[in-house]
Design an enzyme around this catalytic site. Structure first.
Site, PDB file in Angstrom:
ATOM      1  CE  LYS A   1     -14.966 -30.594  -6.322  1.00  0.00           C
ATOM      2  NZ  LYS A   1     -16.252 -29.999  -6.820  1.00  0.00           N
TER       3      LYS A   1
ATOM      4  CD1 TRP B   1     -14.415 -37.884 -18.817  1.00  0.00           C
ATOM      5  CD2 TRP B   1     -13.517 -39.439 -20.152  1.00  0.00           C
ATOM      6  NE1 TRP B   1     -14.346 -37.353 -20.086  1.00  0.00           N
ATOM      7  CE2 TRP B   1     -13.794 -38.282 -20.926  1.00  0.00           C
ATOM      8  CE3 TRP B   1     -12.950 -40.536 -20.782  1.00  0.00           C
ATOM      9  CZ2 TRP B   1     -13.526 -38.202 -22.294  1.00  0.00           C
ATOM     10  CZ3 TRP B   1     -12.676 -40.464 -22.149  1.00  0.00           C
ATOM     11  CH2 TRP B   1     -12.958 -39.311 -22.895  1.00  0.00           C
TER      12      TRP B   1
ATOM     13  NE  ARG C   1     -21.280 -26.562  -6.553  1.00  0.00           N
ATOM     14  CZ  ARG C   1     -20.085 -26.051  -6.833  1.00  0.00           C
ATOM     15  NH1 ARG C   1     -19.867 -24.763  -6.647  1.00  0.00           N
ATOM     16  NH2 ARG C   1     -19.107 -26.811  -7.284  1.00  0.00           N
TER      17      ARG C   1
ATOM     18  CG  PHE D   1     -13.031 -24.582  -6.267  1.00  0.00           C
ATOM     19  CD1 PHE D   1     -12.623 -24.870  -7.557  1.00  0.00           C
ATOM     20  CD2 PHE D   1     -13.732 -23.417  -6.054  1.00  0.00           C
ATOM     21  CE1 PHE D   1     -12.900 -24.007  -8.616  1.00  0.00           C
ATOM     22  CE2 PHE D   1     -14.015 -22.547  -7.102  1.00  0.00           C
ATOM     23  CZ  PHE D   1     -13.593 -22.840  -8.375  1.00  0.00           C
TER      24      PHE D   1
ATOM     25  CB  THR E   1     -16.234 -36.749 -13.999  1.00  0.00           C
ATOM     26  OG1 THR E   1     -16.265 -35.641 -14.909  1.00  0.00           O
ATOM     27  CG2 THR E   1     -16.245 -38.050 -14.793  1.00  0.00           C
TER      28      THR E   1
ATOM     29  CE  LYS F   1     -14.731 -25.288 -11.853  1.00  0.00           C
ATOM     30  NZ  LYS F   1     -15.844 -26.165 -12.273  1.00  0.00           N
TER      31      LYS F   1
ATOM     32  CG  PHE G   1      -6.315 -37.954 -16.629  1.00  0.00           C
ATOM     33  CD1 PHE G   1      -6.559 -36.968 -17.570  1.00  0.00           C
ATOM     34  CD2 PHE G   1      -6.874 -37.817 -15.369  1.00  0.00           C
ATOM     35  CE1 PHE G   1      -7.344 -35.864 -17.258  1.00  0.00           C
ATOM     36  CE2 PHE G   1      -7.659 -36.725 -15.046  1.00  0.00           C
ATOM     37  CZ  PHE G   1      -7.891 -35.746 -15.999  1.00  0.00           C
TER      38      PHE G   1
ATOM     39  CB  ALA H   1     -16.545 -23.657  -3.433  1.00  0.00           C
TER      40      ALA H   1
END
Length: 556
Positions: A71, A409, A94, A301, A73, A105, A381, A273
């Site tokens: 998210k 990415w 954030r 999230f 990225t 994470k 991906f 979150a």
């Protein structure tokens, strides 16, 4: 293949003054932290004469899985794509917490060629904001215990002190502690505990305040416990809101950095979150909106957590008017929601993908409930197959959902051009009628049940005895007119993290209600969600080191 850290180290950063110039921010309004980051004076909010606020674009996602969603990225990549399309754009994110960075994470600066930089600094100590919040929180704890030690003029019931100490690390051993041991001179023994700093009410207050005066008022309203007569005790009763405001003076100013492609990025505040409201600061979002035409922001999230709180809490309090939403999904994560184990995610499985689409569908329904236009971003991906991409795209088209493949990415802004064009269509064509899900004058139970049934898909809500009693008490005190902030697992739409996809016929359990009056909402804890996480068996910290050149090693 280069790591995120290696890509970030190899980039040519523009000076922070150059980044500020893109936004019309004068160097005199910058407080530099080296050459590549700066605090920005709040004077910018009154100097700029923009006639209309920027178009605000929210990036959210499906429920996260170990397969990855990307998210942050996509948020950065979309901003870079919009810049390539000739738009005046900034992003508002954030600050990362050291808990996830040192745990499992990871950081929160994006990845690949869609990162905010300097990623090493941002993911570690940055400009010290979270440390300042830690200091303010723990100063309050010390002041509470000193007040009791010095005679307890407020008649505080030491069994009912609700304020906890904090540390910005995952440390399960500190969840429940006993303080004041060692004799008369060491204080009054009592039970206490720690939460992670980003779950502190002070973090939420800093992120929702819109001025220094508002910050001080909110800090003063925070409830720290109750008297022996069951009356709430606030920071204002202790007369220390001024001292806390002073500790947060610099931390309250937004931070300005840049993306790998030189897009200005405001990074400020870091509430989780799943246990807090999960959005960057109001002050940073408003500043970004003053100095650019489009602001791309994210909420933590999935849409069941960060987006719901962004729309029901932050947007309502700050009078923001979001114009479009991006829902990020990956084929890998959708296959996992369809029952595929992590070890088999690289294998083509269209059937499992289609099964997992129930999770994506529920999140799109949530955005529709707020009457906002949206687009699904397929964050690609290398393991995605042509058949899987076609199946997901076809499903979106059949459902009448706008969709765009993204590869930000690998390709940075260029990989997000299709998504950027779809977002611009939404901004140009749609007349939004954004509205929160519930009115503030609804009862606390009505608000809880609206979120549970509409956003999570629950069949209903159950409350334990303590939660029932607190709802009754808060209603008596007149706090029932506040929005609710649900604390829930991020992994499932339900309060059971093992229920992936789109669970049916479940009931949500509210086990505890906590008033966050300074922040301006009521926290509702569900299931087994914790406000102090623990470290995994193999924490990311095991891979980290410092090289001979003093450069970081192993930071993602």
């Amino acid at each position: 293949m280069l790591s995120d850290l290696e890509i970030a180290k190899n980039c040519n950063l523009e000076s922070i003054e150059t980044i500020a110039e893109k936004l019309g921010i004068e160097s005199s309004d910058l407080i530099p932290y080296g050459k590549d980051k700066a605090k920005v004076s709040l004077d910018v909010l009154t100097k700029n004469n923009a006639t209309k606020p920027a178009d605000l674009v929210l990036v959210t996602s499906i429920n996260p899985t170990p397969a990855g969603e990307g998210k942050s990225t996509v948020t950065v990549g979309l901003a870079q794509a919009l810049q390539q399309l000739g738009k005046s754009v900034s992003c508002a994110l954030r600050e990362p917490s050291l808990g996830p960075v040192m745990g499992i994470k990871g950081g929160a600066t994006g990845g690949g060629y869609s990162q905010v930089v300097p990623m090493e600094s941002i993911n570690l100590h940055f400009t010290g904001d979270i440390h300042a919040i830690t200091a303010a929180n723990n100063a309050l704890s010390a002041l509470i215990d000193n007040h009791i030690f010095q005679g307890n003029a407020l008649n505080i019931d030491i069994r009912r002190i609700t304020w906890k100490r904090v540390v910005d690390l995952n440390d399960r051993a500190l969840r429940e502690v006993i303080i004041g041991l060692g004799g008369v001179k060491q204080g009054i023994p009592r039970e206490d505990g720690f939460t992670i700093t980003v779950a502190s009410e002070i973090m939420a207050v800093l992120c929702l305040a819109d001025s220094y005066d508002d910050l001080k008022l909110r800090l003063g309203r925070m409830i720290i416990g109750y008297t022996v007569d069951d009356e709430p005790v606030t920071v204002k009763d202790l007369a220390v809101e001024g001292a806390l405001t002073l500790l947060l003076k610099e931390a309250f100013q937004p931070n300005l950095v840049q993306t790998l492609e030189g897009v200005p990025a405001f990074i400020h505040g870091g509430p989780f979150a799943n246990i807090a409201h999960g959005c960057n600061s109001v002050i940073a979002t408003k500043m970004a909106s003053k100095v650019s035409d489009i602001v791309v922001t994210e909420a933590g999230f999935g849409a069941d957590l960060g987006a719901e709180k962004f729309l029901n809490i932050k947007s309502r309090m700050a009078e923001l008017n979001p114009k479009a939403v991006v829902v990020v999904a990956t084929i890998r994560a959708l296959k996992m929601h369809g029952g595929v184990p992590v070890a088999d995610l690289d294998k083509e499985n269209v059937e499992a993908l289609l099964d997992g689409l129930s999770n994506l569908k529920k999140h799109t329904e949530t955005i529709e409930a707020f009457e906002l236009p949206y687009v699904v971003a397929i964050n690609q991906f290398t393991s995605d197959t042509k058949k899987e991409v076609e199946a997901l795209t076809s499903w979106c088209q059949t459902e009448g959902i706008a969709v765009a493949e993204t590869n930000v990415w690998k390709d940075g802004g260029r990989g997000g051009l299709a998504l950027g064009k779809e977002v611009l269509k939404l901004l140009e064509e749609k007349q939004t009628r954004f509205k929160p899900l519930y009115p503030l004058d609804a009862s606390l139970k009505e608000k809880i049940e609206k979120v549970a049934t509409t956003v999570y898909g629950a069949a209903g809500v159950d409350y334990n005895k303590d939660a029932e009693e607190m709802i009754h008490r808060l209603t008596q005190l007149g706090f029932d007119n506040l929005p609710i902030c649900m604390a829930k697992t991020q992994y499932s739409l339900s309060d059971d993290p093992t229920l992936l996809g789109r669970p049916k016929d479940f009931r949500l359990m509210i086990r505890e209600i906590r008033p966050s009056i300074g922040a301006g909402f009521i926290v509702c804890l569900t299931g087994d969600v914790l406000t102090m996480p623990g470290l995994p068996k193999q924490p990311a910290a095991l891979q980290m080191d410092i090289g001979a050149d003093l450069e970081a090693i192993g930071l993602f």
